[in-house]
Design a protein around this motif. Structure first.
Motif, PDB file in Angstrom:
ATOM      1  N   TYR A 150       0.862  -1.185   0.000  1.00 38.71           N
ATOM      2  CA  TYR A 150       0.000   0.000   0.000  1.00 38.71           C
ATOM      3  C   TYR A 150       0.896   1.231   0.000  1.00 38.71           C
ATOM      4  O   TYR A 150       1.714   1.397   0.911  1.00 38.71           O
ATOM      5  CB  TYR A 150      -0.895   0.044   1.244  1.00 38.71           C
ATOM      6  CG  TYR A 150      -1.888  -1.081   1.370  1.00 38.71           C
ATOM      7  CD1 TYR A 150      -2.398  -1.751   0.261  1.00 38.71           C
ATOM      8  CD2 TYR A 150      -2.330  -1.481   2.615  1.00 38.71           C
ATOM      9  CE1 TYR A 150      -3.310  -2.784   0.394  1.00 38.71           C
ATOM     10  CE2 TYR A 150      -3.256  -2.504   2.766  1.00 38.71           C
ATOM     11  CZ  TYR A 150      -3.736  -3.149   1.653  1.00 38.71           C
ATOM     12  OH  TYR A 150      -4.650  -4.163   1.805  1.00 38.71           O
ATOM     13  N   ASN A 151       0.753   2.071  -0.998  1.00 35.82           N
ATOM     14  CA  ASN A 151       1.510   3.329  -1.055  1.00 35.82           C
ATOM     15  C   ASN A 151       3.006   3.106  -0.856  1.00 35.82           C
ATOM     16  O   ASN A 151       3.662   3.788  -0.071  1.00 35.82           O
ATOM     17  CB  ASN A 151       0.969   4.333  -0.031  1.00 35.82           C
ATOM     18  CG  ASN A 151      -0.502   4.631  -0.269  1.00 35.82           C
ATOM     19  OD1 ASN A 151      -0.900   4.871  -1.400  1.00 35.82           O
ATOM     20  ND2 ASN A 151      -1.299   4.582   0.783  1.00 35.82           N
ATOM     21  N   HIS A 152       3.537   2.106  -1.530  1.00 28.43           N
ATOM     22  CA  HIS A 152       4.963   1.766  -1.536  1.00 28.43           C
ATOM     23  C   HIS A 152       5.473   1.218  -0.210  1.00 28.43           C
ATOM     24  O   HIS A 152       6.673   1.230   0.054  1.00 28.43           O
ATOM     25  CB  HIS A 152       5.820   2.963  -1.972  1.00 28.43           C
ATOM     26  CG  HIS A 152       5.480   3.451  -3.336  1.00 28.43           C
ATOM     27  ND1 HIS A 152       5.895   2.801  -4.471  1.00 28.43           N
ATOM     28  CD2 HIS A 152       4.718   4.491  -3.738  1.00 28.43           C
ATOM     29  CE1 HIS A 152       5.423   3.429  -5.522  1.00 28.43           C
ATOM     30  NE2 HIS A 152       4.695   4.469  -5.106  1.00 28.43           N
TER      31      HIS A 152
END
Length: 192
Positions: A86-88
């Motif tokens: 999630y989101n890197h």
């Protein structure tokens, strides 16, 4: 089989409609069918862990889910973590769960499976999670299993890509090798 290694599978997300759980449950079934392995599925969604205020061993009032997590991981010879990116990064709920435990991970081989809707299979998450696990005293194995474009590469029945099936078999072989080696060393140390 008496020489089977115990490798639980931890689902590292509680997100609604999480595709990583489909991948994790499929991998868990693969481990169950392997005579070299005993396994158990740990789903963070079922454990309901509150935000960690203190490590488990330092609490007089431990959350029941944290006790379960600790017992299952402590009993394992190794561990597989299946997590989305999630989101890197990896989900906060997974970091919260890991923060409850520490001695349970010492010298424990950990296989990491990352899942992403994008084309890189969660490699940023993989790199970050390896660093955290190393800092906790765990031993992330060199092999990993990134699952890219999970919506296309995976159905509810399993991989739709033969190469992913082949990669998962190699990942499991590496996981068993590292876990067996560590279990053998722990057995030698305890017999001294």
């Amino acid at each position: 089989m008496s020489d089977a290694v115990n490798i639980p599978v931890l689902l590292g997300s509680v997100r609604r409609n999480r595709r990583s759980a489909v991948v994790g449950r499929w991998l868990h079934r693969q481990l169950e069918m392997d005579e070299r392995i005993t396994t158990r599925l740990i789903d963070l969604e079922e454990l309901v862990l509150p935000i960690m205020e203190e490590r488990l061993r330092m609490r007089e009032d431990p959350p029941p889910g944290a006790v379960t997590l600790s017992e299952v991981i402590a009993a394992g010879d190794g561990l597989v973590i299946v997590t989305p990116e999630y989101n890197h990064g990896y989900p906060g709920v997974l970091k919260n769960a890991l923060d409850y435990i520490l001695p349970e991970l010492k010298r424990k081989p950990v296989g990491i499976v990352t899942v992403s809707a994008g084309g890189f299979g969660g490699i940023n998450c993989l790199a970050q999670l390896r660093l955290v696990l190393l800092a906790m005293g765990a031993a992330p194995i060199p092999a990993s299993l990134p699952v890219s474009r999970v919506g296309r590469s995976f159905s509810d029945a399993g991989p739709t890509d033969d190469k992913l099936t082949e990669r998962s078999a190699k990942f499991i072989d590496e996981l068993v090798w590292w876990t067996s080696a560590a279990a053998g060393e722990k057995a030698k140390a305890s017999s001294r």
